[in-house]
Every structure is written in C-alpha cells, then in structure tokens.
Design a protein around this motif. Structure first.
Motif, short mmCIF file in Angstrom:
data_model
loop_
_atom_site.label_atom_id
_atom_site.label_comp_id
_atom_site.label_asym_id
_atom_site.label_seq_id
_atom_site.Cartn_x
_atom_site.Cartn_y
_atom_site.Cartn_z
N PHE A 250 0.81 -1.21 0.00
CA PHE A 250 0.00 0.00 0.00
C PHE A 250 0.85 1.25 0.00
N LYS A 251 2.09 1.11 -0.42
CA LYS A 251 2.98 2.27 -0.44
C LYS A 251 2.79 2.99 -1.76
N SER A 252 2.54 4.30 -1.68
CA SER A 252 2.43 5.07 -2.92
C SER A 252 3.83 5.22 -3.50
N ASN A 253 3.90 5.19 -4.82
CA ASN A 253 5.21 5.36 -5.44
C ASN A 253 5.41 6.80 -5.82
N THR B 298 -6.43 -1.33 -8.41
CA THR B 298 -5.47 -0.31 -8.01
C THR B 298 -6.18 0.96 -7.56
N SER B 299 -7.32 1.22 -8.18
CA SER B 299 -8.04 2.44 -7.87
C SER B 299 -9.43 2.27 -8.44
N ASN C 200 -1.20 -1.25 -4.54
CA ASN C 200 -0.44 -0.25 -5.28
C ASN C 200 0.11 -0.66 -6.64
N LYS D 77 4.00 3.69 -14.39
CA LYS D 77 4.32 4.59 -13.26
C LYS D 77 4.95 5.89 -13.69
N ASP E 57 1.26 7.89 -10.71
CA ASP E 57 1.01 6.73 -9.85
C ASP E 57 -0.49 6.61 -9.65
N PHE F 183 -2.26 4.53 -8.06
CA PHE F 183 -2.75 3.87 -6.86
C PHE F 183 -3.56 4.85 -6.03
N ASN G 31 -4.78 5.56 -2.60
CA ASN G 31 -4.59 5.22 -1.20
C ASN G 31 -5.79 5.78 -0.45
#
Lengths: 366, 150
Positions: free
Chosen positions: A57-60, A162-163, A240, A267, A271, A273, A275
């Motif tokens: 779950f780490k955003s890049n 992812t989203s 993510n 990417k 990004d 993702f 969150n």
C-alpha cells in the motif's frame, strides 16, 4: 521506494530465521533453548523494519528529476501547462460530459417505463460514453489486449485492483455489472442512481452476514443471460499495482467460467494507486487530471474453469498467478482486509501451537 | 512522500547514529526514517501501539505485546536505538540485555521462575497446559549458560 536504488536492503542486516539453531535431535532440552527467544524477537523486529503487507500500500512517488538549473525551468513550464492549461480544459470536458450525460440519462431513466430492452441498451451506451469522457479527462492512453468481453451467462470477470478508475477504464469498453462497497458523498450518489442501471451489487465490508447474501446475489446474477457481464475485484481493496494481496474466493465458487483481466499502469506518467486512507477520491481524480497522462495496459486473458479435483482455493490462487504474471505483480500472502482489521488470533495461535509442539516433542525425547 | 532525507538533516543523522552507538550506517538511518514516517501516519513524532499492531506480521508474533511495551511511543532516535540491538554488529551483551528485559517485563531487575513461565505462556498460548509449562522447573533440564545479570 524513491531511494531504493541507493539504500541497502535493511533485511540483509537483520539475522534471519535460518540463522537460529536448526532442530537437531538432541537428547536433552536445555533451559537455554527455552530462554533463547531471539528468533521470535528478530522476526518481530524484522516486521517493524519492513513487512510485506505495508509494502503493498505504499504510494510510489516519482524520482525528482528537476534538480538542476536546466531541467528546473522546464519542469516549471510543465507545471504551468499542466495546471493552467490542461487541467481547466480537462475539467471543462468533464463538466460538459456530465451535463450531456445527465441531459440524456435522466429522461431515459425516469420517463421510459419499466425495464425494456431499449431503455437498458441506451443507458448502457450512455454509461460507456460517460466513462470515455472520464478517461479523456485524464488523457488516458489505454491499450487493450486480447478478445473483448462478450455478454454470456455463467461467466465472471476478475481483475486486480489499483483504484476506482480501474472500473471506469473497463466500463468504457463494455458495460460491466460490478460489485462494490458503498461509498459516501458524490460517489455514493452516482453509485445509487447510475450504476444501478448497469446492474450493481452492494456489499458492506464490515458486515459478516453480508457475505452469504452477496454470494447468493452473485449466483443469481450470472445465471441470467440478460444481465451485464459481472466484474469482480477479488482483492477487496486497492493495492499499489506492484503487488497483489490474496484473492477472496467468492468469485471463484459460482460455478462459472472466470475470465481474468490484468491491469498495469505505467508509473512514469502517474502513480494511479488510490490510497483511500490518505486521499479522498476527489483529490485522487484531481491528481490524475493534473498529470500528463494515465497510461495503462489491460489484458483480457483466457477464461479459466475449475479443474477436476481442484479446490476453489487452488483455483483462486491459480488465477491470481495468471494475473500477477501478466501484469508483473508480486504476490503477497496477506488478506487485503487487514488494512482495516487486525489479524485474527488464529495466526498467533498457529505459531504458538508449532512452538509448543516442538518443545513437548523434545521433552518427550528425554 | 518525497525525499525523506530532506526532512532529516545531516546533523540529525549523525546525532541518531551516535545515540545508537554507530551500529547503523547513515544510509540505513535514512531508510529507517522513511519507514518510521510510513508507520507514523499522523506525523506525531512517535509510532503509537495501534500503528505497530497494524503490521500483520508484527501483530501475529507471540511476543508482540512485550515488545510493544518497550517500543510504544518512542521518538525516532530511541526507535533506532531499540532496533540497533538487532543489528549483526551489536554486542552479545546488548542482545542478552534485551532478552532479559523482555523476560523481566515489570522491570524488577531480575528474572524469576514466574517470569520464565509467563514468557513460555506467551509463546505457547493454549497449546500447552500450565503443568506442562512448569516442567521447566524439572531438575532434568540443564542450565547450560550462566549469565551474569546486573
């Protein structure tokens, strides 16, 4: 990780579990063996330093490339163009699109009677059009690979998540029916009015009994040939786009063909993702609309069937392997819902049981 | 999140490095800071119990509650100092002290038989009965290592 190229992997520095003494068949159990809790402590410290669940779950954040005197003005120019030119244009497109959509949708929805086939066809087309407008509003460059989904009974589509834009990207291609968590705010409003027309099933993550009710609704849905093809995100939460968490097996126990869809975002551009703990969907959309583009690949993969002698869990894992391999994602053995809940005590009890068994076994050997 | 070391100055890094007895390199401290910021979601300056327990791998560890007492609410400097005991470069004395502190959770300064049974209880849970646990009082068990404990 932004600095991952340069930072050493911290896990190399912590003594691993394999360093702890192996289970030699000693004749006596030393008190030291009971006192030496270091493998357990090391494993706990290792989890504090880095763990495979949080990594999902780490955003890049992109590497900052604007750090010298030649690139910085270029970057500034880019910011001006993105926020000053592109964003207003995109917001305008979106606004016009919404207006056109509502102007067409509401009359059809409220004036045309009942569930006639024509009404459903029009509503479906309108939803597809609205999703295309959305995609245009972030300058989505989406490459679809593989055969387009057809509308047949006894099939479900599963994709990595992812989203919420995953849904929009797929919906512009075919009007899927989807199973979703009910959201508050304007998203909830859209869910209630518009998505009902393509066929949506609601669930509530926090309600345990919900699972059976939802299972039944899913089964009913796939049996009717008139219903739109069903799209399920078995991860149950947004991840993510570098990892996949465990798939929930509900989608794989419906006695239908499972058609995997793999989605991979590029990417470099943005990004994608979402969150959901850190940003509202509105902010997420804002970020997408102020980047250059959203580039992604969507692969429609070969339909999979439950094999002879395969359990539904094995089937679920097999499909997860297929999707992870296609989209270049790493698999992680955690349940996505751990984002919101604590792990059940069963896991701790399992570890305790293993330790107790080994101690008792060695005691008996005395 | 951006470049974490921009929030940590060279002076800070050196201070933390000194505090942990130079057991971590500066690059490692920067990585640990990124992790610390990731865990400390509301940027309070310390990581709360709840945030530690949101790591499933940590939460399912049988000794998590004991470690939590030691690590809860630590600021970054003390966080690094705590983790430095696990470094391969840390001294045996330091590691033994940590194991001692985990056993002596109420900080009496000595580890009694009762403490040993309690740790064993944490490690085995319901898979072992109280009587089975008290077997460690058995004279057949050899105490191989005598550790001078302050």
């Amino acid at each position: 990780m932004a600095s991952s190229l340069y930072a050493p992997n911290l896990e190399d520095y912590l003594p691993t579990e394999s360093d702890s003494p192996p289970q030699e068949p000693t004749t006596s159990l030393n008190l030291r063996d009971l006192l030496d809790i270091s493998p357990v402590l090391t494993q706990a410290a290792g989890a504090i330093v880095d763990d495979s669940f949080t990594r999902c779950f780490k955003s890049n954040s992109p590497e900052p490339w604007n750090w010298n005197i030649y690139l910085f003005p270029l970057w500034c120019l880019g910011v001006v163009i993105r926020y000053g030119l592109l964003f207003p244009l995109r917001a305008l497109t979106l606004l016009l699109g919404w207006l056109a959509f509502f102007a067409a949708f509401f009359p059809v929805h409220f004036l045309m009677k009942g569930k006639s086939k024509l009404k459903r066809k029009i509503e479906r087309k309108l939803v597809e059009m609205m999703c295309s407008v959305f995609v245009a509003s972030w300058t989505g460059v989406i490459k679809y690979h593989g055969p387009r989904p057809s509308s047949r009974p006894y099939q479900v589509f599963v994709a990595n998540h992812t989203s919420m834009i995953d849904f929009i990207i797929l919906e512009q291609m075919t009007a899927f029916a989807v199973i979703m968590q009910k959201h508050p705010g304007w998203v909830g409003f859209i869910q209630k009015t518009i998505l009902e027309s393509v066929g949506c099933i609601w669930f509530n993550r926090n309600d345990h009994n919900d699972r059976e009710v939802v299972g039944r609704k899913l089964r009913d849905h796939v049996q009717h040939p008139d219903n739109n093809p069903l799209l399920i995100f078995p991860e149950g939460t947004c991840v993510n786009n570098q990892y996949t968490v465990m798939f929930k097996k509900g989608a794989f126990e419906l006695g239908s063909a499972v058609c995997p869809i793999a989605i991979k975002y590029n990417k470099i551009f943005v990004d994608a993702f979402w969150n959901s703990k850190k940003q509202s969907f509105t902010k997420h959309l804002g970020r997408l609309m102020t980047s250059w583009a959203v580039v992604c690949d969507v692969w429609f993969l070969e339909p999979q069937y439950l094999r002879e002698g395969e359990t539904s869990i094995e089937f679920t894992e097999r499909v997860r392997d297929i999707i992870a391999a296609r989209a270049g994602l790493k698999k992680v053995p955690w349940d996505g819902y751990l984002k919101h809940n604590r792990p059940s005590p069963k896991h701790t009890e399992e570890k305790q049981r293993m330790f107790a068994e080994s101690v008792l076994r060695r005691l008996e050997e005395n | 999140m951006g470049n974490a070391s921009s929030m940590l100055t060279q002076y800070d890094i050196e201070e933390v490095q000194e505090h942990c007895g130079y057991l971590f390199s500066q690059q490692e401290i920067v990585s640990l800071y990124e992790r610390f910021c990731q865990l400390d979601r509301s940027a309070k300056g310390f990581v709360s119990e709840d945030e530690f327990l949101s790591i499933p791998e940590f939460s399912t560890n049988p000794l998590s509650q004991r470690l939590l007492r030691m690590v809860d609410g630590l600021n970054f400097k003390d966080f690094v100092s705590f983790l430095s005991t696990f470094s391969a470069r840390a001294s045996l004395q330091q590691k033994i002290e940590l194991i001692f502190k985990v056993h002596d959770i109420d900080g009496k300064g000595k580890v009694t038989f009762k403490d040993l049974v309690e740790v064993l209880r944490d490690l085995t849970g319901s898979s072992m009965s109280e009587q089975q646990r008290e077997i460690i009082d058995h004279p057949g068990l050899k105490m191989e290592v005598e550790v001078p404990i302050d």
